[in-house]
Design a protein around this motif. Structure first.
Motif, PDB file in Angstrom:
ATOM      1  N   ASP A 218     -11.071  56.177   0.687  1.00 12.22           N
ATOM      2  CA  ASP A 218     -10.388  55.168   1.507  1.00 12.22           C
ATOM      3  C   ASP A 218      -9.141  54.656   0.792  1.00 12.22           C
ATOM      4  O   ASP A 218      -8.075  54.485   1.411  1.00 12.22           O
ATOM      5  CB  ASP A 218     -11.311  53.991   1.802  1.00 12.22           C
ATOM      6  N   SER A 219      -9.268  54.408  -0.516  1.00 12.22           N
ATOM      7  CA  SER A 219      -8.126  53.869  -1.266  1.00 12.22           C
ATOM      8  C   SER A 219      -6.996  54.876  -1.373  1.00 12.22           C
ATOM      9  O   SER A 219      -5.817  54.514  -1.330  1.00 12.22           O
ATOM     10  CB  SER A 219      -8.578  53.422  -2.661  1.00 12.22           C
ATOM     11  N   VAL A 220      -7.344  56.157  -1.498  1.00 14.33           N
ATOM     12  CA  VAL A 220      -6.315  57.205  -1.587  1.00 14.33           C
ATOM     13  C   VAL A 220      -5.512  57.269  -0.292  1.00 14.33           C
ATOM     14  O   VAL A 220      -4.272  57.283  -0.307  1.00 14.33           O
ATOM     15  CB  VAL A 220      -6.958  58.571  -1.898  1.00 14.33           C
ATOM     16  N   PHE A 221      -6.201  57.284   0.828  1.00 14.63           N
ATOM     17  CA  PHE A 221      -5.489  57.420   2.098  1.00 14.63           C
ATOM     18  C   PHE A 221      -4.824  56.117   2.527  1.00 14.63           C
ATOM     19  O   PHE A 221      -3.819  56.157   3.261  1.00 14.63           O
ATOM     20  CB  PHE A 221      -6.402  58.012   3.165  1.00 14.63           C
ATOM     21  N   ALA A 222      -5.332  54.989   2.068  1.00 15.98           N
ATOM     22  CA  ALA A 222      -4.606  53.730   2.290  1.00 15.98           C
ATOM     23  C   ALA A 222      -3.271  53.767   1.547  1.00 15.98           C
ATOM     24  O   ALA A 222      -2.245  53.279   2.061  1.00 15.98           O
ATOM     25  CB  ALA A 222      -5.448  52.550   1.821  1.00 15.98           C
ATOM     26  N   LEU A 223      -3.276  54.348   0.348  1.00 11.76           N
ATOM     27  CA  LEU A 223      -2.032  54.474  -0.415  1.00 11.76           C
ATOM     28  C   LEU A 223      -1.058  55.403   0.303  1.00 11.76           C
ATOM     29  O   LEU A 223       0.132  55.080   0.455  1.00 11.76           O
ATOM     30  CB  LEU A 223      -2.340  54.992  -1.818  1.00 11.76           C
ATOM     31  N   LEU A 224      -1.545  56.557   0.769  1.00  4.38           N
ATOM     32  CA  LEU A 224      -0.673  57.479   1.504  1.00  4.38           C
ATOM     33  C   LEU A 224      -0.123  56.821   2.765  1.00  4.38           C
ATOM     34  O   LEU A 224       1.049  57.019   3.123  1.00  4.38           O
ATOM     35  CB  LEU A 224      -1.425  58.757   1.864  1.00  4.38           C
ATOM     36  N   ALA A 225      -0.952  56.053   3.443  1.00  2.00           N
ATOM     37  CA  ALA A 225      -0.490  55.350   4.648  1.00  2.00           C
ATOM     38  C   ALA A 225       0.601  54.350   4.304  1.00  2.00           C
ATOM     39  O   ALA A 225       1.575  54.192   5.061  1.00  2.00           O
ATOM     40  CB  ALA A 225      -1.662  54.658   5.337  1.00  2.00           C
ATOM     41  N   SER A 226       0.472  53.674   3.159  1.00  2.00           N
ATOM     42  CA  SER A 226       1.503  52.710   2.765  1.00  2.00           C
ATOM     43  C   SER A 226       2.816  53.402   2.431  1.00  2.00           C
ATOM     44  O   SER A 226       3.882  52.795   2.524  1.00  2.00           O
ATOM     45  CB  SER A 226       1.019  51.883   1.565  1.00  2.00           C
ATOM     46  N   TRP A 227       2.733  54.674   2.047  1.00  2.00           N
ATOM     47  CA  TRP A 227       3.948  55.473   1.803  1.00  2.00           C
ATOM     48  C   TRP A 227       4.517  56.033   3.109  1.00  2.00           C
ATOM     49  O   TRP A 227       5.550  56.681   3.104  1.00  2.00           O
ATOM     50  CB  TRP A 227       3.645  56.641   0.872  1.00  2.00           C
ATOM     51  N   GLU A 228       3.781  55.864   4.217  1.00  2.00           N
ATOM     52  CA  GLU A 228       4.142  56.381   5.544  1.00  2.00           C
ATOM     53  C   GLU A 228       4.159  57.904   5.565  1.00  2.00           C
ATOM     54  O   GLU A 228       5.048  58.542   6.137  1.00  2.00           O
ATOM     55  CB  GLU A 228       5.461  55.773   6.035  1.00  2.00           C
ATOM     56  N   ILE A 229       3.118  58.486   4.959  1.00  2.90           N
ATOM     57  CA  ILE A 229       2.907  59.930   5.015  1.00  2.90           C
ATOM     58  C   ILE A 229       2.351  60.287   6.387  1.00  2.90           C
ATOM     59  O   ILE A 229       1.510  59.579   6.945  1.00  2.90           O
ATOM     60  CB  ILE A 229       1.937  60.372   3.903  1.00  2.90           C
ATOM     61  N   ASP A 230       2.801  61.419   6.934  1.00  2.00           N
ATOM     62  CA  ASP A 230       2.420  61.828   8.286  1.00  2.00           C
ATOM     63  C   ASP A 230       1.465  63.014   8.332  1.00  2.00           C
ATOM     64  O   ASP A 230       0.829  63.263   9.361  1.00  2.00           O
ATOM     65  CB  ASP A 230       3.675  62.216   9.081  1.00  2.00           C
ATOM     66  N   PHE A 231       1.377  63.758   7.228  1.00  2.00           N
ATOM     67  CA  PHE A 231       0.653  65.034   7.229  1.00  2.00           C
ATOM     68  C   PHE A 231       0.076  65.219   5.835  1.00  2.00           C
ATOM     69  O   PHE A 231       0.748  64.943   4.838  1.00  2.00           O
ATOM     70  CB  PHE A 231       1.635  66.162   7.564  1.00  2.00           C
ATOM     71  N   VAL A 232      -1.170  65.666   5.741  1.00  2.00           N
ATOM     72  CA  VAL A 232      -1.750  65.954   4.423  1.00  2.00           C
ATOM     73  C   VAL A 232      -2.499  67.281   4.475  1.00  2.00           C
ATOM     74  O   VAL A 232      -3.243  67.557   5.415  1.00  2.00           O
ATOM     75  CB  VAL A 232      -2.669  64.814   3.946  1.00  2.00           C
ATOM     76  N   LYS A 233      -2.235  68.086   3.471  1.00  2.00           N
ATOM     77  CA  LYS A 233      -2.943  69.358   3.279  1.00  2.00           C
ATOM     78  C   LYS A 233      -3.880  69.158   2.098  1.00  2.00           C
ATOM     79  O   LYS A 233      -3.422  68.910   0.984  1.00  2.00           O
ATOM     80  CB  LYS A 233      -1.935  70.472   3.005  1.00  2.00           C
ATOM     81  N   VAL A 234      -5.187  69.244   2.341  1.00  2.00           N
ATOM     82  CA  VAL A 234      -6.168  69.027   1.276  1.00  2.00           C
ATOM     83  C   VAL A 234      -6.735  70.370   0.848  1.00  2.00           C
ATOM     84  O   VAL A 234      -7.325  71.100   1.654  1.00  2.00           O
ATOM     85  CB  VAL A 234      -7.283  68.075   1.709  1.00  2.00           C
ATOM     86  N   ASP A 235      -6.572  70.674  -0.442  1.00  2.00           N
ATOM     87  CA  ASP A 235      -6.919  71.979  -0.988  1.00  2.00           C
ATOM     88  C   ASP A 235      -8.283  71.936  -1.678  1.00  2.00           C
ATOM     89  O   ASP A 235      -8.817  70.863  -1.964  1.00  2.00           O
ATOM     90  CB  ASP A 235      -5.849  72.411  -1.991  1.00  2.00           C
TER      91      ASP A 235
END
Length: 504
Positions: A218-235
């Motif tokens: 949750d904390s990782v994706f909250a951080l990405l959301a605060s950066w306004e990331i639109d797309f994530v590729k999880v490897d």
């Protein structure tokens, strides 16, 4: 006089008190009004971010179209190269539907380079074990320690920003036993140190049975959301084993983040047995390991895309991987241009389009030549990828392959013809008796007839069409006339054709 003065004084006090109460009420009302407005605006922003839907399948109803840094820069891409490709997309491709710029693996590793990873490298990380961009490679991130400044530039062009993540939690966070944001647990409490990636040493898996594990994601994706990331590729998520608990944790974390972050899982091959699960948790998922520019690799995707047909639908798409065309492997002096022939590139684009695979460019786009640009700006072909329905392989007759799809809101059909002859050499039977060689090398002995153009035909009855039809070639953009009974295409070896068929 004293009584009168006291009455007057009391009257003034009462008036003053009433005035003060009215003033307080006005301030209170104003604060309530401002709070209400801010909440409405906040809700509107979240609603806008999530395309006014809480269903992640609505966030990418059509296959993604974008660019990824891996094929051309490996792990070592820098901000200048990212922005050069964004500017090229904005100028040349955005009007054709391309809109995602993705920074691939190890943007948090200051010394990352090419396609080779440094083992147990020091990573940029915050006090809660969340990865941060390396400021020496992405100078705009230095002050905020975030991708937000780059996202702002990308968004100002009308494009979207994506990033790559590895499954799990950094080993570095576990070694330091940092706290997990919002909990009283630490990194070592949630790490599964037996769950590691075979080809990269950055991370441990997360044990989703442990308290604090979901909170970490949750904390990782909250951080990405605060950066306004639109797309994530999880490897390291789909293969060599399908990590269902972490797929679910990532889905939950994105949904809690308040931002419509499109989810792509990697690498492949994602097992077909996980089809129903992955299609209900991700927007796209890899169907093969890394796909590169060789005929054997392209040939293998025909069967894979056919096998994944039951799981293809709006918002969830089997991903045949990036398009290794144009200038790739830029870190090499030689071999930095695609090894695909032009016919093979036409096959690549046609197959990805008729099978509705995401279209993710691997080239360093500013170096595109005229032919490469023409592949990416064929609006009639892109429409097949973005809008067609009921896509499926109709037949494979000794490597003469036909795929079909419906044109929405019409009785028209798309028909794609592929001449997949000659097939790649079976392993162990290639030149010098070894396995498959690199590039487009064929077996030592090939039937000469298999390298010639071939006529591939399909009857109108196989397409569910009676009577006559008109045919349009989507590569040449020419109307071919009126036909009855059957239609045919003469297709080069390793080449393709695609028609739009319109009943009369």
């Amino acid at each position: 006089m004293s009584i009168a003065r006291n009455q007057a004084k009391n009257t003034l006090v009462n008036i003053k008190s009433s005035f003060q109460r009215a003033k307080v009420l006005r301030w209170t009302f104003s604060l309530i009004l401002l709070f209400t407005i801010s909440q409405v605006i906040g809700c509107a922003q979240v609603s806008q971010t999530t395309n006014q839907s809480d269903n992640f399948l609505d966030w990418s109803k059509t296959p993604a179209m974008g660019w990824n840094s891996w094929d051309c820069f490996g792990a070592g891409v820098v901000e200048e190269e990212v922005m050069a490709n964004a500017e090229y997309m904005n100028k040349n491709l955005k009007s054709h539907g391309w809109n995602i710029i993705t920074i691939d693996i190890q943007w948090y590793e200051p010394l990352a380079h090419t396609d080779q990873y440094r083992r147990f490298a020091a990573l940029e990380m915050d006090e809660y074990g969340r990865l941060l961009p390396a400021p020496n490679r992405f100078p705009s991130t230095k002050d905020t320690r975030s991708f937000k400044p780059i996202a702002d530039k990308i968004h100002a062009m009308g494009l979207k920003l994506g990033v790559h993540l590895m499954r799990g939690i950094p080993r570095q966070a576990v070694d330091q036993n940092v706290p997990i944001l919002g909990t009283d647990v630490h990194a070592a409490d949630i790490a599964n140190t037996r769950s590691t990636c075979a080809w990269n040493t950055d991370m441990y898996g997360v044990d989703m049975t442990k308290p604090g594990a979901q909170e970490y994601y949750d904390s990782v994706f909250a951080l990405l959301a605060s950066w306004e990331i639109d797309f994530v590729k999880v490897d390291d998520l789909s293969a060599p084993s399908y990590n269902q608990p972490e797929v679910e944790a990532i889905r939950n974390a994105i949904d809690k983040s308040g931002r419509a972050i499109v989810l792509s899982t990697s690498p492949g091959a994602t097992p077909l047995s996980a089809g129903e699960h992955v299609a209900s948790h991700a927007n796209m998922w890899r169907i093969s390991n890394d796909f590169w520019d060789t005929w054997p690799a392209l040939y293998a995707q025909f069967a894979r895309l056919d096998n994944w047909t039951p799981y293809r639908g709006p918002g969830h798409f089997p991903d045949a991987d990036m398009l290794p065309i144009g200038n790739i492997r830029t870190w090499q002096e030689n071999n930095s241009w695609t090894r695909f022939t032009q016919d093979e590139q036409i096959t690549l684009m046609t197959l990805w389009s008729i099978a509705r695979s995401p279209l993710i460019i691997g080239a360093h786009m500013p170096k595109n030549d005229e032919f490469t640009l023409s592949l990416l700006t064929n609006d009639e072909l892109i429409s097949v990828n973005q809008k067609s329905t009921n896509n499926k392989q109709l037949f494979n007759k000794e490597n003469h392959i036909v795929w079909v799809a419906d044109v929405p809101d019409s009785e028209d059909k798309y028909v794609a013809f592929f001449n997949a002859k000659p097939a790649p050499a079976p392993r162990g039977r290639g030149r010098r008796g070894g396995g498959l060689t690199r590039g487009n090398t064929q077996p030592a002995e090939v039937d000469p007839t298999e390298t010639q153009p071939a006529e591939i035909s399909v009857s109108l009855s196989e397409l569910g069409i009676t009577g006559q039809c008109t045919v349009r070639d989507l590569w040449t953009h020419k109307d071919l006339g009126t036909f009855s009974d059957e239609i045919s295409a003469t297709v080069n070896s390793h080449g393709a054709a695609i028609y739009r068929i319109s009943p009369k």
